[in-house]
Design a protein around this motif. Structure first.
Motif, short mmCIF file in Angstrom:
data_model
loop_
_atom_site.label_atom_id
_atom_site.label_comp_id
_atom_site.label_asym_id
_atom_site.label_seq_id
_atom_site.Cartn_x
_atom_site.Cartn_y
_atom_site.Cartn_z
N VAL A 25 0.85 -1.19 0.00
CA VAL A 25 0.00 0.00 0.00
C VAL A 25 0.89 1.24 0.00
O VAL A 25 1.68 1.45 0.92
CB VAL A 25 -0.93 0.00 1.24
N THR A 29 -1.59 3.99 -4.44
CA THR A 29 -2.45 2.81 -4.64
C THR A 29 -3.90 3.26 -4.81
O THR A 29 -4.39 4.14 -4.09
CB THR A 29 -2.35 1.86 -3.43
N ASP A 33 -5.50 -0.87 -8.82
CA ASP A 33 -4.36 -1.75 -8.53
C ASP A 33 -4.77 -3.04 -7.83
O ASP A 33 -3.96 -3.95 -7.69
CB ASP A 33 -3.35 -1.02 -7.63
#
Lengths: 82, 500
Positions: A25, A29, A33
């Motif tokens: 993360v 992000t 994704d």
């Protein structure tokens, strides 16, 4: 709580909510994704964020979250008053 | 003489183009596309279709959230063809199976790289639409407009064929409900193009010169729709109650005052959710529309009242009266119409009913039947939905027939258990009751409650106080949120699989 700690906690929540280990993360992000990112899992993620960080997420917060960096900004503001 | 399809769809759509060429027809991911741009894409695709080597009248269409996908649908219709949507996010094997069933070699795809041997529409240069706005191929109404493949109980998707007559009759019925749309409207398109409410969504907007706002793939749908409503001031839209359930915790923050009319569809519509939605959607006429794909999108509707109690059964809003081109019958197990307020299976007849499933004689023999209506034989479709008629004439929905269970010989309606479970939580939590076979092959009932884990004892005590013993669930399972299927309905199959 430091920003680093927020990212660490969010990483744990992402792995738990999306039922997958090793999700990385970062500030950039986004839903694109993570294939498991759906209406349902997102609702669960918001629930987990509320439980973990101890505040109620508002609709306008979610509308401003284009990427995780925006999410962290909100959490930082609510938790640390920054 | 013009076909009904031309009168209801092609002529009004071309009128939209001619009357408002520079007005936005589509707003996709924030980008507006004018009616003229849409017409230019249609002209380009029509030209390519005429030059294509395949003469098939049914085209497989890879559906994307882009102008070419919508342009392709109209181009195919103007060329006398029908479309079968293929969702790019569904398994390739499933999509290839659908192409194989239809047996077409005509495939359209606007993606840069397509997994199919397809005509790539994005490589086509836009064309002056002038001539293509009047010279569509004359096609009789019995020809198909689209085929939608839904999951089949045998594991092989089954195709519901919808003719041009079906869709024209639907649109005629729709306008007779009194819903008015014009070029000033901003309409929502929140449904996947493999699901038939999408057809209502884009036809109603584009045949009236309105702008259609789509929901891009990969977005959190309820959040994106909330943004569209609030920031783009959507005036009309159809949505599934589940989507509103997601938004319910945020109703007090959501400004939905721009909505003039809102259709709830695709699943049962809870009374309490609607009462709260009225407080949020302050200027909105709310409608509950019901219909299986086989009867072309919707076949009954109920207009909710903002100020008076609304008809409901077990906390579910009535599905109202049949649309103008629909006949409805409620049949008992013996095949005869029920009397009074007895419950039975809702059966549908009329010009909206599909010609049948694609190449599926067994399923067609099972799903359709002739019934004599006072001397007039009519072809009916078995909806599988359990209903009864209220003395006012409105039809009340009680759940799927296959959601009935027999416990110790008693017929149990799972909707009744769900109703009491919702009442126990002061209508705060949704509940789904599912019948399952235990290790001894006996039928039991599991109740899923959409809430954090808690002690089930008080709920069980409450249910025991409301229901006969055989209807009290033997398992209570809590889930923070319910899974949804591709049509945004609660995924009962997945929940059932979670019963240990």
């Amino acid at each position: 709580m430091t920003e680093e700690e927020i990212y660490q906690k969010l990483t744990d929540l992402f792995c738990k909510t999306f039922k997958r280990d090793g999700i990385v993360v970062t500030a950039d992000t986004s839903a694109a994704d993570i294939p498991e990112w759906t209406s349902l899992t997102y609702m669960n993620l918001v629930f987990e964020i509320e439980q973990t960080f101890g505040f109620t997420v508002k609709l306008k917060d979610m509308m401003s979250w284009q990427r995780v960096g925006d999410m962290v900004q909100t959490i930082n503001r609510k938790v640390n008053g920054n | 003489m013009e076909s009904n399809f031309s009168k209801q769809i092609l002529i009004p759509f071309v009128q939209s183009i001619n009357a408002h060429p520079m007005a936005p027809a589509l707003n996709i991911a924030g980008t507006p596309y004018t009616y003229l741009q849409l017409a230019q894409r249609i002209a380009a695709i029509r030209q390519a279709l005429r030059q294509h080597t395949s003469s098939h009248t049914i085209a497989a269409l890879a559906i994307h959230d882009d102008i070419d996908t919508y342009a392709s649908i109209f181009a195919l219709w103007m060329e006398g063809k029908a479309y079968v949507p293929l969702h790019p996010n569904q398994p390739l094997e499933r999509n290839q199976g659908i192409i194989g069933q239809v047996g077409t070699t005509l495939i359209l795809d606007s993606a840069d790289t397509s997994p199919f041997h397809a005509l790539n529409t994005t490589r086509l240069k836009s064309v002056d639409p002038a001539s293509s706005l009047t010279d569509w191929v004359s096609t009789p109404d019995h020809q198909l407009a689209y085929i939608l493949f839904t999951s089949g109980s045998t594991g092989v998707p089954k195709g519901v064929t919808i003719s041009r007559r079906n869709i024209s009759a639907f649109l005629d019925s729709f306008w007779q409900t009194g819903i008015h749309i014009d070029h000033t409207d901003r309409c929502l398109q929140a449904f996947d193009l493999t699901f038939d409410v999408s057809v209502q969504s884009f036809l109603v907007a584009l045949t009236r010169g309105a702008c259609l706002y789509t929901v891009p793939y990969g977005m959190v749908k309820y959040l994106y729709v909330a943004q569209l409503i609030q920031q783009q001031h959507i005036t009309f839209g159809a949505m599934a109650p589940s989507m509103l359930t997601y938004l319910r915790p945020y109703f007090d923050e959501l400004d939905a005052s721009s909505l003039r009319a809102c259709i709830l569809t695709a699943e049962a519509c809870p009374t309490d959710l609607m009462e709260e939605w009225f407080h949020c959607a302050t200027n909105t006429d709310i409608y509950d529309f019901y219909g299986p794909t086989e009867a072309t999108i919707y076949c009954t509707y109920y207009k909710l009242s903002r100020h008076a109690p609304n008809l409901s059964a077990n906390g579910i809003i009535s599905i109202g009266h049949p649309l103008a081109n629909v006949h409805a019958l409620i049949l008992a197990d013996d095949g005869n119409p029920v009397s009074g307020q007895e419950k039975g299976e809702l059966c549908i007849s009329g010009d909206q009913v599909t010609p049948g499933y694609w190449n599926n004689a067994d399923k067609n023999a099972e799903a359709f039947f002739l019934h004599d209506d006072d001397g007039t034989p009519r072809r009916y479709y078995h909806t599988g939905d359990l209903c009864y008629r209220h003395p006012s004439g409105n039809i009340m929905y009680c759940g799927r027939i296959d959601q009935q269970a027999k416990i110790q010989g008693f017929r149990v309606e799972l909707g009744e258990i769900e109703y009491h479970a919702r009442e126990y939580s002061n209508r705060q939590h949704r509940a789904v009751a599912i019948a399952f076979q235990n290790a001894s092959a006996l039928t039991e009932i599991a109740l899923f409650v959409e809430s954090p884990e808690e002690d089930p004892a008080p709920l069980l005590a409450y249910l025991r106080s409301k229901l006969p013993g055989y209807m009290v669930p033997t398992r209570i399972l809590y889930r923070p949120t319910f899974p949804l299927n591709a049509s945004d309905k609660i995924n009962r199959t997945q929940l059932k699989s979670e019963i240990q």
